[in-house]
Each structure stands twice: as C-alpha cells, then as structure tokens.
Enzyme design. Sequence first.
Site, PDB file in Angstrom:
ATOM      1  N   GLU A  27       0.890  -1.171   0.000  1.00  0.00           N
ATOM      2  CA  GLU A  27       0.000   0.000   0.000  1.00  0.00           C
ATOM      3  C   GLU A  27       0.916   1.205   0.000  1.00  0.00           C
ATOM      4  OE1 GLU A  27      -3.193   0.128  -0.203  1.00  0.00           O
ATOM      5  OE2 GLU A  27      -3.630  -1.984   0.077  1.00  0.00           O
TER       6      GLU A  27
ATOM      7  N   CYS B 177      -1.933   9.287   2.713  1.00  0.00           N
ATOM      8  CA  CYS B 177      -1.700   8.756   1.367  1.00  0.00           C
ATOM      9  C   CYS B 177      -2.777   9.279   0.420  1.00  0.00           C
ATOM     10  CB  CYS B 177      -1.705   7.236   1.388  1.00  0.00           C
ATOM     11  SG  CYS B 177      -3.159   6.542   2.187  1.00  0.00           S
TER      12      CYS B 177
END
Length: 473
Positions: free
Chosen positions: A229, A263
């Site tokens: 990720e 993110c």
Amino acid sequence: MSGALRSVSPWDPADELGVFPSADAHAVDEAVGRARKAFPAWREAGFEARAAVLRRFADRARERAPELAELVAREVGKALWDARAEAGLLATKVDVTLDEGLRGVAPLEPAAGQRATYHPRGVLAVYGPFNFPAHLPNGHIVPALATGNTVVFKPSELAPAVGAWMARLWREAGLPVGVLEVVQGGAETGRALAAHEDVDGLLFTGSYAVGRALREATLDQPHKLLALELGGSSAVVVLADADLDLAVAESAFSICATTGQRCTSARRLFVERSVLEPFTEKLVGVLRGVSIGAPLDEGVFMGPLVSQQAFERVARERARAAEPGGERLLLVEPDLPSPYTGAGLVRFASTRQEHPYQREELFAPEAALYPVDDLDEAIAAVNDSDYGLAASVMTRDRRHYDHCVGRVRTGILNWNKGTVGASGRLPFGGIGKSGNDRPAGISAALYCTFVQSHLESDAGFDPASLPPGMPRP
Ligand code: NAD
C-alpha cells in the site's frame, strides 16, 4: 541489537517517549524464529479461540483509546481529533474483520465435489508508516492473526512508542508468546526482516520508494507474498454545477487533514473554468483560517509535520512550484517553530503536469489548482499521474460522476466526498505506483491466506469412469 531509537515529540523537544533498542539481523532472526515456533499452535487453535483473543484486544483498545490518542499526538504530532479517530479504529478493525472481513476467505463450493479452502501463510512481516502508526499496521495485523498467521511487526522508526504500546495491549489480551513479535528499528531492520527466508509475506504500508526496495529485496524469493500500500497524488474534480461550499469544505479537509500527511491527501484540484474564481477565493479563505497549534490543544485542526527533516524537504519542494509556471496563491506560515507549517495553494494555467513538483508525493498541506474545460479533460488530467489512489468528483449531477466510474484510474473514487477517509467495510488500495493490486481494508484477509482447491468424492470405484486403454485395477 545495534543502536537505539530515541523517540522525541516533534513539537515538544522536552517530551521524550522512550528509547527503543534497534533490532539487528540477529535480533530479527530470533524474532522470526519465535514467530515460526508459535505458528503451528496458533493455526491449530482454531478460529473461535483466535477470535476470543482478538475480541479481548478490541475491548482493551476501546477502553484505552484516549491513552493511545494522546500517545499518537505526542509521538507524531497528530491533532487530537485526528489521533482520537485513529485510536478508535483499532477496535473497529477487529469487529469488521470478524463480522465481514473473513467472508472473503470462507470456503468456496461451486459444485458438489468441488471446494476451495483458505489457510494461513505462516509468518507475516508487517511494516507500519508514521502517519497512521497504529491503525495501518493494525489493519494488517488483525486479519493476519484472525486467519491463523503469526506476525513480526516493525513499527515506523518515527513511532516506536506507539508500536510498543500496541504490542503490550496484545500481550494483555492474552495473545500467546511468539504470535506477535515486535522488532524496532529503521531501514536496516526492515531490510533484514524482508530478506529473512523464513518470512512468508511482507504486508507493507509506506512510500513508493520503500515498496520498490522491498520488491527488489525479494527478487530471489518470488514465492514471498508482497502486499504493498503505497503513496498517492490524489485529485478533486470540481464541476460547474457543484455545490461550491461543499466542494471547498471537502477539498480543504482533504488538503489539511493530518497536516497533508495522508496517502489520500488532495494534491491536485481540477476545477471547471467557469467556477474557478469563486472556488479559489472561498478555498483560500478557508485554508487561511485553519487552526494550527499544539496537537493536544482542543480546537486545533493541524499539528506540525512529523519531523524537522520533513519540514525542510517540504520547504525545498514548495520553493520549486514556480519552475513549471505555478503562481503561488497562498502559503500560510504560522507564528510557530518548525516543523509547524500551514496550507499552501499554487495555480497553474493548464493541466500539463510534467515537473516533479506536480508529480511527486509531497506529504504536506499543499495543493495545485488547474483549470479544466470539461469533464473529459478533467478525467484525462486526473489520470495523468504515476499514482492511482484516490479521487473525488464534486457535482450535483450523478451522471457526471457515473461517467467517471472506471474511467478514472484510481482505487478509490468518491462522489461529493473528499479524497481522505475510507470505509473499513470496503477494499482499500490503489493502482499505478500506489500499490501492487493487493487491496487492504475488507480484502486484507485474502492476502493473508493461500488457497487450496479440492476435488472430493466418497463414492467407491466405478469401472465406467476409466478412459479407454486404462486397465482396471
Ligand atoms: P516509509 O516508506 O518511509 O516507511 C515505511 C516503513 O518502511 C517504516 O517502517 C520504515 O522503517 C520501513 N523502511 C524504510 N526503509 C526500508 C527498507 N529499505 N527496507 C524495509 N523497510 C524499510 O513511509 P512513511 O514515511 O513512514 O509513511 C509515509 C508514506 O506511506 C507515504 O508515501 C504515504 O503515501 C504512504 N502511505 C500509504 C498508505 C496506503 O494505504 N496506501 C497509507 C498511509 C501511508
């Protein structure tokens, strides 16, 4: 052990959170050995016994969420509202995993005599980032343990105290010895763990650069599971028919939450030309007013950046905004010492995005505004990115948003909601440089397991089943 991590609050140099010995290759080897030894008993314990430990962990996490929130605020500088939200997610992750997350690994039975079953991989390494130092590693740890794996957890070197706190909570919940090992340290510790031959998979949340390094480090171990990720450069599209106040509020929140260190932070705003001026004016007003201050003070929205090093990098990158022709509309410089910083906004005249300032992840509350003429130009501009994590479309007309579904190349696409924030009941992951197609969130249990397919029969021998030329026994 080699060296030690000294954890000091980024906003209060007098606040030392502890000294944590760094694990060298030998210490990593011992931790992996303990996790390997614990694996058979944990696997054989069965689901109910494992779920009972997970539920006890959730109960404790709920009770002690205020303590964790304060620790996160002190160690990485997250504002209290944000740290509280993160702390609350630990227990929720257990609930959602046990209620819904394991459905993805329930046995498949497409027809009589055909079945597929899912099984723990063995020892999984979990790497945490600093920006959600508890929630994101927890998002790998909980499904890994629930499905019967043992775990070696390497917290971010910027959040060792949070990592140690989590490990304590698991011990208090009665997790057997060796089922969750913690190795503290930085890149060197991470590398030793990644290369270890007795680790069956790497569950990583962090930057593209380190994700790439993990891929490289495991080239000779293609069987080792890699669930990555990674970073993002998320985009908000604001169409002419959007509710402008909503578009401004959602954009500002997505730019500033966690001081831009998510993110999914909004980095690129593509705004239809006819509403560019009013949108910009309102957005500048809101960004200017965001309250910045000590994370533990109630009413503060943004704490500092995570470190002095991050502050210096961000300042350097911000100074480059003019190189590709950016016009700086805003840079809030609070009357506070670094690494505190404020929101920044830069406008470009076209959607060309070639400069590193426009393409690389900044990890700060800074966004670039681009005018677009229509939805298709906006879609092409959103897709002109190496990353593919999150995007939002602000419009009153659902048909415009539906046109984007699947055409916008991101793992998350929201309608009239910002880019940050996600549901734990959905998959979470990105394409391009944002990951490697192993979405976390509700799908995480899948990468924690391997699948075994079965053809099954309790019928006796049937001579008619033999092909021609094959003699009977
Ligand atoms: P990072 O990549 O610097 O560090 C992540 C982890 O990797 C840390 O535990 C670190 O010690 C370890 N590490 C560093 N070098 C290593 C190496 N060579 N080998 C093995 N391990 C190594 O990330 P960060 O700065 O802590 O976090 C911010 C990054 O994480 C941003 O890029 C952000 O977008 C990303 N992130 C992604 C998601 C997501 O779900 N996609 C969520 C949060 C953060």
